[in-house]
Design a protein around this motif. Structure first.
Motif, short mmCIF file in Angstrom:
data_model
loop_
_atom_site.label_atom_id
_atom_site.label_comp_id
_atom_site.label_asym_id
_atom_site.label_seq_id
_atom_site.Cartn_x
_atom_site.Cartn_y
_atom_site.Cartn_z
N GLU A 228 0.82 -1.22 0.00
CA GLU A 228 0.00 0.00 0.00
C GLU A 228 0.85 1.26 0.00
OE1 GLU A 228 -2.66 -0.11 3.35
OE2 GLU A 228 -3.65 -1.94 2.63
N LYS A 229 1.97 1.22 0.70
CA LYS A 229 2.85 2.38 0.81
C LYS A 229 3.90 2.43 -0.30
CE LYS A 229 1.38 3.78 4.96
NZ LYS A 229 0.90 5.10 5.25
N SER A 230 3.93 1.40 -1.14
CA SER A 230 4.91 1.30 -2.24
C SER A 230 6.35 1.41 -1.72
CB SER A 230 4.65 2.35 -3.32
OG SER A 230 3.37 2.20 -3.85
N LEU A 231 6.63 0.66 -0.66
CA LEU A 231 7.95 0.68 -0.06
C LEU A 231 8.62 -0.68 -0.20
CD1 LEU A 231 7.05 2.56 3.25
CD2 LEU A 231 8.37 3.48 1.33
N LYS A 232 9.95 -0.67 -0.13
CA LYS A 232 10.73 -1.91 -0.17
C LYS A 232 11.02 -2.36 1.25
CE LYS A 232 13.34 -0.96 -4.39
NZ LYS A 232 14.70 -0.83 -4.91
#
Length: 140
Positions: free
Chosen positions: A45-49
């Motif tokens: 959802e946060k587009s994080l790695k």
């Protein structure tokens, strides 16, 4: 997981004649997946790695990956660290803590009030640990 307000679920539970009836009626609203699944959903959802979140959480890299894979269950403090790494809002952090079965941050406790302040002011893990340290509280 479909969302339904907790107070509505509590009302339904109190009105049921049996716990089996409650579970059957409210099954779609109950938490039924692992914490690691929820954490990975938040990543998406946060587009994080994962690597970025683990670094920004100040977690040991191996330990962090084990949490995200479900091999390790984090403590409340480690989960709060992850919430800073994920840049979660206070509300999102409270939801994450409840999801994992931990008490939400409580403003009547000094340490928790510092964590709430840091969340509300978008502190990084470094900033919140500095605040905790200067207030003679355990760091994350």
């Amino acid at each position: 997981m479909i969302k339904k307000p907790t107070d509505e679920l509590m009302d339904a539970l109190n009105q049921c004649s049996s716990v089996k009836e409650y579970i059957s009626n409210e099954q779609d609203y109950l938490i039924d997946s692992a914490l690691s699944n929820y954490l990975n959903q938040l990543l998406e959802e946060k587009s994080l790695k994962k690597s970025t979140v683990i670094k920004n959480s100040e977690l040991n890299e191996i330990y962090g990956y084990q949490i995200f894979s479900g091999k390790r269950i984090p403590s409340r403090d480690k989960l709060i660290s992850i919430s800073f790494g994920l840049e979660l809002s206070l509300e999102e952090t409270q939801t994450l803590l409840k999801y994992a079965g931990f008490a939400p941050l409580y403003p009547k406790q000094k340490r928790d009030s510092l964590l709430i302040w840091g969340k509300n002011h978008q502190f990084s893990i470094y900033q919140i640990n500095e605040l905790l340290y200067t207030e003679n509280e355990d760091t994350l």
